[in-house]
Design an enzyme around this catalytic site. Structure first.
Site, mmCIF file in Angstrom:
data_model
loop_
_atom_site.group_PDB
_atom_site.id
_atom_site.type_symbol
_atom_site.label_atom_id
_atom_site.label_comp_id
_atom_site.label_asym_id
_atom_site.label_seq_id
_atom_site.Cartn_x
_atom_site.Cartn_y
_atom_site.Cartn_z
ATOM 1 N N GLY A 238 2.690 -2.334 8.481
ATOM 2 C CA GLY A 238 2.426 -3.003 7.215
ATOM 3 C C GLY A 238 2.802 -2.136 6.033
ATOM 4 N N ARG A 239 2.761 -2.717 4.835
ATOM 5 C CA ARG A 239 3.155 -1.964 3.638
ATOM 6 C C ARG A 239 2.281 -0.727 3.454
ATOM 7 N NH1 ARG A 239 3.745 -7.320 1.836
ATOM 8 N NH2 ARG A 239 1.625 -7.336 0.999
ATOM 9 N N MET A 240 0.965 -0.892 3.587
ATOM 10 C CA MET A 240 0.086 0.262 3.429
ATOM 11 C C MET A 240 0.180 1.198 4.626
ATOM 12 S SD MET A 240 -1.393 0.861 0.651
ATOM 13 C CE MET A 240 -2.417 2.146 1.355
ATOM 14 N N GLY B 254 -9.585 -0.739 4.641
ATOM 15 C CA GLY B 254 -9.013 -0.986 3.327
ATOM 16 C C GLY B 254 -8.532 -2.411 3.163
ATOM 17 N N LYS C 147 0.916 -10.976 -2.741
ATOM 18 C CA LYS C 147 -0.526 -10.823 -2.478
ATOM 19 C C LYS C 147 -1.138 -12.198 -2.232
ATOM 20 C CE LYS C 147 -4.731 -8.552 -4.103
ATOM 21 N NZ LYS C 147 -4.939 -7.915 -2.778
ATOM 22 N N ALA D 280 -13.465 0.097 1.753
ATOM 23 C CA ALA D 280 -12.850 0.424 0.471
ATOM 24 C C ALA D 280 -11.819 -0.629 0.107
ATOM 25 C CB ALA D 280 -12.190 1.811 0.538
ATOM 26 N N THR E 148 -8.595 2.176 -2.397
ATOM 27 C CA THR E 148 -8.820 3.582 -2.069
ATOM 28 C C THR E 148 -8.354 4.545 -3.164
ATOM 29 O OG1 THR E 148 -6.742 3.536 -0.806
ATOM 30 C CG2 THR E 148 -8.805 3.269 0.437
ATOM 31 N N HIS F 25 -1.051 -8.409 -9.623
ATOM 32 C CA HIS F 25 -0.498 -7.861 -8.397
ATOM 33 C C HIS F 25 0.857 -8.504 -8.096
ATOM 34 C CE1 HIS F 25 -4.621 -6.406 -7.709
ATOM 35 N NE2 HIS F 25 -4.076 -5.532 -6.884
ATOM 36 N N HIS F 26 1.526 -7.947 -7.121
ATOM 37 C CA HIS F 26 2.850 -8.418 -6.707
ATOM 38 C C HIS F 26 2.792 -9.862 -6.200
ATOM 39 C CE1 HIS F 26 1.524 -7.852 -2.508
ATOM 40 N NE2 HIS F 26 0.932 -6.752 -2.982
#
Length: 237
Positions: free
Chosen positions: A17-19, A69, A131, A93, A96, A127-128
């Protein structure tokens, strides 16, 4: 007891994933961490609400801490997290970033000082375009901080539209903007008679969330079972 000189072995529940990719990049620059998907000492989950049960089951089964997250969680997910936190250390969180953690602390203090009768609160986030949830988990987290400061639950006013609208005293308004590649902008606006206090945070890249996640991971190591937040992280700094 773990060897404190050895890198912390960290696994990603959603490495593609992106994160997940952002955290992998942060780990590559930090010699105190190493990715180990097979024998981790800590699990990090930035996946989706549907993927939460899998990360909880893995962390509880292995007896290792979990950093969650993932945003867009509901009450059912909160119950799952609370159950897991009775057995392992869990850091929940929705954001983060250390800067956002401080923003929430400042918002809580401001809400404690500024009266609800004369000071309205609006939270605006951007946000982008990809989302999927709104308001953002961070916006709702900031709203919770304001409720703590006021010592009461507040009515949410979401995405107003129409005619003849009236604002309810003591409520918290939320507005969500989606577009482009915005990593995350949040404004907490206290609107009073003849003056405004605006607390803002701007995320310029996902790298800040990745670095904050690693800070949270360090905090979790060795902690007893329980539910923790990024406020606990900054308080321990």
């Amino acid at each position: 007891m773990r060897d404190t000189q050895a890198p912390l072995r960290l696994a990603l529940h959603a490495p593609d994933g992106r994160m997940g990719r952002a955290i992998a990049a942060a780990v590559a620059e930090d010699p105190s961490f190493v990715l180990d998907q097979e024998r981790p000492e800590l699990l990090v989950d930035f996946s989706s609400p549907d993927g939460l049960r899998g990360s909880l089951d893995r962390a509880v089964g292995a007896g290792i801490p979990l950093l969650v997250g993932t945003t867009g969680l509901g009450e059912g997910h909160d119950s799952l997290i609370a159950d897991a936190a009775q057995q392992i250390a869990v850091l929940k969180a929705p954001n983060t970033s250390l800067g956002v953690a401080l923003l929430a602390d400042l918002a809580e203090r401001a809400a404690r000082v500024l009266g609800r009768e004369q000071w309205d609160v609006e939270i605006v986030e951007a946000h982008h375009r990809l989302k999927a949830d709104a308001p953002s988990g961070t916006a709702l987290h900031l709203g919770t901080a304001i409720e703590r400061g006021r010592g009461e639950d507040c009515k949410e006013e979401l995405g107003r539209s129409g005619l003849g609208l009236t604002r309810e005293t003591g409520s918290i308004g939320y507005a969500a903007i989606r577009g482009g590649t915005v990593a995350g902008d949040h404004d907490v606006m206290f609107l009073g008679p003849d003056e405004r206090l605006i607390l803002s945070h701007r995320a310029e890249s996902r790298a800040i969330f990745a670095r904050g996640a690693l800070t949270g991971a360090r905090f979790l190591v060795g902690k007893p079972a329980g539910l923790y937040t990024m406020r606990d992280v900054i308080d321990a700094a």
